[in-house]
Design a protein around this motif. Structure first.
Motif, PDB file in Angstrom:
ATOM      1  N   MET A 104     100.706   5.502 -26.252  1.00 58.91           N
ATOM      2  CA  MET A 104     101.595   6.157 -27.238  1.00 58.91           C
ATOM      3  C   MET A 104     102.933   5.430 -27.328  1.00 58.91           C
ATOM      4  SD  MET A 104     102.817   9.522 -25.119  1.00 58.91           S
ATOM      5  CE  MET A 104     101.621   9.704 -23.818  1.00 58.91           C
ATOM      6  N   ASP A 105     103.735   5.812 -28.337  1.00 55.16           N
ATOM      7  CA  ASP A 105     105.083   5.250 -28.497  1.00 55.16           C
ATOM      8  C   ASP A 105     105.913   5.473 -27.243  1.00 55.16           C
ATOM      9  OD1 ASP A 105     104.941   4.499 -31.183  1.00 55.16           O
ATOM     10  OD2 ASP A 105     105.473   6.507 -31.880  1.00 55.16           O
ATOM     11  N   TYR A 106     106.750   4.503 -26.929  1.00 51.10           N
ATOM     12  CA  TYR A 106     107.722   4.682 -25.849  1.00 51.10           C
ATOM     13  C   TYR A 106     109.034   5.131 -26.479  1.00 51.10           C
ATOM     14  CZ  TYR A 106     111.154   3.449 -22.253  1.00 51.10           C
ATOM     15  OH  TYR A 106     112.182   3.490 -21.343  1.00 51.10           O
ATOM     16  N   ILE A 107     109.549   6.261 -26.033  1.00 49.34           N
ATOM     17  CA  ILE A 107     110.840   6.746 -26.545  1.00 49.34           C
ATOM     18  C   ILE A 107     111.919   6.301 -25.564  1.00 49.34           C
ATOM     19  CG2 ILE A 107     112.139   8.758 -27.359  1.00 49.34           C
ATOM     20  CD1 ILE A 107     109.430   8.306 -28.829  1.00 49.34           C
ATOM     21  N   ASN A 108     112.668   5.308 -25.973  1.00 47.97           N
ATOM     22  CA  ASN A 108     113.651   4.713 -25.075  1.00 47.97           C
ATOM     23  C   ASN A 108     114.985   5.453 -25.204  1.00 47.97           C
ATOM     24  OD1 ASN A 108     115.016   3.075 -23.383  1.00 47.97           O
ATOM     25  ND2 ASN A 108     114.823   1.218 -24.622  1.00 47.97           N
ATOM     26  N   GLY A 109     115.056   6.592 -24.537  1.00 42.99           N
ATOM     27  CA  GLY A 109     116.276   7.395 -24.652  1.00 42.99           C
ATOM     28  C   GLY A 109     116.653   8.006 -23.320  1.00 42.99           C
ATOM     29  N   LYS A 110     117.552   8.966 -23.383  1.00 40.42           N
ATOM     30  CA  LYS A 110     117.988   9.669 -22.163  1.00 40.42           C
ATOM     31  C   LYS A 110     117.542  11.120 -22.269  1.00 40.42           C
ATOM     32  CE  LYS A 110     121.331   6.695 -20.410  1.00 40.42           C
ATOM     33  NZ  LYS A 110     120.303   5.643 -20.267  1.00 40.42           N
ATOM     34  N   THR A 111     116.926  11.604 -21.204  1.00 41.59           N
ATOM     35  CA  THR A 111     116.519  13.007 -21.227  1.00 41.59           C
ATOM     36  C   THR A 111     117.773  13.860 -20.950  1.00 41.59           C
ATOM     37  OG1 THR A 111     116.128  13.200 -18.850  1.00 41.59           O
ATOM     38  CG2 THR A 111     114.298  12.395 -20.195  1.00 41.59           C
ATOM     39  N   PHE A 112     117.704  15.147 -21.270  1.00 42.98           N
ATOM     40  CA  PHE A 112     118.850  16.009 -20.970  1.00 42.98           C
ATOM     41  C   PHE A 112     119.034  16.141 -19.460  1.00 42.98           C
ATOM     42  CE2 PHE A 112     118.676  16.878 -25.432  1.00 42.98           C
ATOM     43  CZ  PHE A 112     120.027  16.982 -25.738  1.00 42.98           C
ATOM     44  N   GLU A 113     117.971  15.895 -18.710  1.00 40.34           N
ATOM     45  CA  GLU A 113     118.098  15.897 -17.251  1.00 40.34           C
ATOM     46  C   GLU A 113     118.991  14.719 -16.829  1.00 40.34           C
ATOM     47  OE1 GLU A 113     114.441  15.109 -15.045  1.00 40.34           O
ATOM     48  OE2 GLU A 113     115.008  16.728 -13.696  1.00 40.34           O
ATOM     49  N   ASP A 114     118.725  13.518 -17.419  1.00 41.10           N
ATOM     50  CA  ASP A 114     119.573  12.339 -17.129  1.00 41.10           C
ATOM     51  C   ASP A 114     121.013  12.611 -17.542  1.00 41.10           C
ATOM     52  OD1 ASP A 114     117.228  10.968 -16.553  1.00 41.10           O
ATOM     53  OD2 ASP A 114     117.098  10.035 -18.544  1.00 41.10           O
ATOM     54  N   LEU A 115     121.155  13.165 -18.748  1.00 43.32           N
ATOM     55  CA  LEU A 115     122.504  13.336 -19.294  1.00 43.32           C
ATOM     56  C   LEU A 115     123.340  14.284 -18.433  1.00 43.32           C
ATOM     57  CD1 LEU A 115     121.529  13.516 -23.075  1.00 43.32           C
ATOM     58  CD2 LEU A 115     122.817  11.688 -21.973  1.00 43.32           C
ATOM     59  N   ILE A 116     122.697  15.334 -17.920  1.00 45.49           N
ATOM     60  CA  ILE A 116     123.451  16.304 -17.112  1.00 45.49           C
ATOM     61  C   ILE A 116     123.674  15.795 -15.686  1.00 45.49           C
ATOM     62  CG2 ILE A 116     123.380  18.622 -16.057  1.00 45.49           C
ATOM     63  CD1 ILE A 116     121.876  19.558 -18.588  1.00 45.49           C
ATOM     64  N   PHE A 117     122.584  15.306 -15.056  1.00 46.47           N
ATOM     65  CA  PHE A 117     122.698  14.991 -13.632  1.00 46.47           C
ATOM     66  C   PHE A 117     123.176  13.575 -13.331  1.00 46.47           C
ATOM     67  CE2 PHE A 117     119.797  18.635 -13.727  1.00 46.47           C
ATOM     68  CZ  PHE A 117     120.560  19.499 -12.949  1.00 46.47           C
ATOM     69  N   GLU A 118     122.871  12.623 -14.215  1.00 45.69           N
ATOM     70  CA  GLU A 118     123.336  11.245 -13.952  1.00 45.69           C
ATOM     71  C   GLU A 118     124.635  10.944 -14.692  1.00 45.69           C
ATOM     72  OE1 GLU A 118     120.390   8.216 -14.665  1.00 45.69           O
ATOM     73  OE2 GLU A 118     118.888   9.464 -13.650  1.00 45.69           O
TER      74      GLU A 118
END
Ligand SMILES: Nc1ncnc2c1ncn2[C@@H]1O[C@H](COP(=O)(O)OP(=O)(O)OP(=O)(O)O)[C@@H](O)[C@H]1O
Length: 272
Positions: A104-118
């Motif tokens: 499937m397509d690769y979605i090259n983004g940031k998850t909300f988990e990354d955005l909050i915790f990292e």
């Protein structure tokens, strides 16, 4: 002893594929993104198009298990049905003696988990209303296709340049396609029902997760989210309804209407 050899055998059979391995003579494995109970997910390169793709492999030890194969086939069927620009598109499938793979397509983004915790993003009420409205836009069209996601959590909702994407359809089902949910605790049961309300309920938790990112505790006493977050009465009422603490939303359209009302009120206030 027998148990020991069995676990060694399982370990060897379920070892992730090495970098450089080619699937279908075309998709070159780069690295493992995650190892779930039924599948191993890789980042790979489509040698023909030069693009990055995601390859999801059914674990070898799960191929003979009904449940494992069913989960793989279901995810494939769901992805094949969805045609939405904010959901990874099913690109290819391999089902042979080499194994079972979904590409499937690769979605090259940031998850909300990354955005909050990292990245330590802190979301305020206005941000959350806007994010929910964007997520709902995607989920509503899945619901219109007869699909519920059932796993709308911060690791499965991504952002790419301010556009929201939804991934991980491993638990998605066609609406009404019931299955046993016995043995799950009440909260999981709500999330796992094959009705649109399970996605509304999950989004209620998603909203609270975002809102807690900007919460600074000022006492050790345990309080309810209503007491801790001190949101506007309108958003409190909406989240309570999403979580079915006070009535429930029939569908995403009604939820969207209520959120839009808050968003419009805010814009009007700013214009004065
Ligand atoms: N299409 C995709 N684009 C970008 N990243 C993805 C995509 N699909 C999965 N991932 C990432 O790969 C990792 C593993 O994905 P996946 O959700 O398939 O399995 P899991 O979360 O490890 O297990 P489970 O199936 O139990 O949820 C996650 O970090 C997820 O963010």
């Amino acid at each position: 002893m027998k148990h020991f050899f069995k676990s060694i055998q399982r370990f060897l059979m379920d070892r992730p594929l090495r970098q450089g391995v080619l699937i279908k003579n075309r998709y070159e494995i780069d690295r493992v993104l995650g190892m779930g109970s039924y599948g191993i997910t890789y980042l790979a390169k489509d040698q023909k198009l030069g693009t990055q793709v995601v390859v999801k492999q059914l674990r070898n030890t799960k191929q003979k298990l009904d449940q494992g194969m069913r989960a793989f086939q279901y995810e494939k069927k769901i992805l094949a049905r969805i045609n939405h620009p904010q959901v990874p598109q099913l690109l290819d499938v391999e089902e042979s003696s080499a194994g079972f793979f979904i590409i499937m397509d690769y979605i090259n983004g940031k998850t909300f988990e990354d955005l909050i915790f990292e990245h330590h993003y802190k979301y305020k009420e206005e941000d959350v209303v806007q994010i929910l409205l964007q997520v709902i836009e995607v989920i509503e069209s899945l619901h219109n296709e007869g699909i519920v996601h059932r796993d709308l959590r911060i690791p499965n909702i991504l952002k790419v340049d301010d556009v929201i994407y939804i991934i991980d359809f491993g638990l998605a089902r066609f609406i009404g396609d019931d299955e046993q949910v016995e043995g799950l605790v009440t909260e999981q049961q709500y999330m796992r029902r094959t009705t649109v309300q399970s996605d509304v309920y999950a989004l209620g938790h998603f909203a609270l997760f975002l809102l807690y990112s900007s919460y600074e505790p000022n006492s050790r006493k345990e309080k309810s989210w209503e007491e801790e977050l001190l949101l506007s009465p309108e958003l409190t009422a909406i989240i309570r309804k999403m979580l079915q603490s006070d009535g429930y939303y029939e569908d995403m359209m009604h939820l969207k209407g209520d959120l839009q009302f808050i968003a419009d009120k805010k814009t009007k206030a700013l214009n004065f």
